[in-house]
Design an enzyme around this catalytic site. Sequence first.
Site, PDB file in Angstrom:
ATOM      1  CB  CYS A   1      19.439  82.840   8.585  1.00 13.70           C
ATOM      2  SG  CYS A   1      18.049  82.220   9.194  1.00 13.70           S
TER       3      CYS A   1
ATOM      4  NE  ARG B   1      21.169  83.813  11.833  1.00 10.46           N
ATOM      5  CZ  ARG B   1      22.400  83.358  11.080  1.00 10.46           C
ATOM      6  NH1 ARG B   1      23.419  84.126  11.304  1.00 10.46           N
ATOM      7  NH2 ARG B   1      22.566  82.238  11.005  1.00 10.46           N
TER       8      ARG B   1
ATOM      9  CG  ASP C   1      22.791  80.673  14.160  1.00  9.16           C
ATOM     10  OD1 ASP C   1      21.499  81.063  15.128  1.00  9.16           O
ATOM     11  OD2 ASP C   1      22.570  79.826  13.777  1.00  9.16           O
TER      12      ASP C   1
END
Length: 158
Positions: free
Chosen positions: A7, A13, A125
Amino acid sequence: MIVLFFCTGNTCRSPLVEAVANDALNGVDVDCVSAGTHASPGQRASSGSIAVGKQNSIDLSQHESRLLTADLLENVDWVIGVTKSHLWTFRQQFPQFCGKLGLLGLPGKQITKLSEMSDGQDIADPWQGSIESYNKMAGSVIKYTNQWADFFKMEIVK
């Protein structure tokens, strides 16, 4: 087989993806790691990711972020990004990568042309967001990561 999930900062994440994948692939010859395109090495997982991890029996307390580098990619078979924009960034930063590329929200599909990912889902996000945003992220991460794990189990059997 080595799979790298990535990410941006490797604090929200991808650490959760890595942990879910390693749990789902326990006992299978697949090693999962994570990194971030703009990570500051050595950072802990975000408090929101740690919290949703705990809610799902996943311990992220020992996670330390790492930067996605060419050296890290040396022995990687699959690289899986959490958003389409991450894959665009990856291709610009690492055009020499010759392993397989995938999108978390498009399980089991190797992306050979970036135009092939239009049907895939991005994982938003949650950085500095509400616990609800982290819960939504965690639900998507768990769903798609388990689908990828099923795919890798089938690949190992072949």
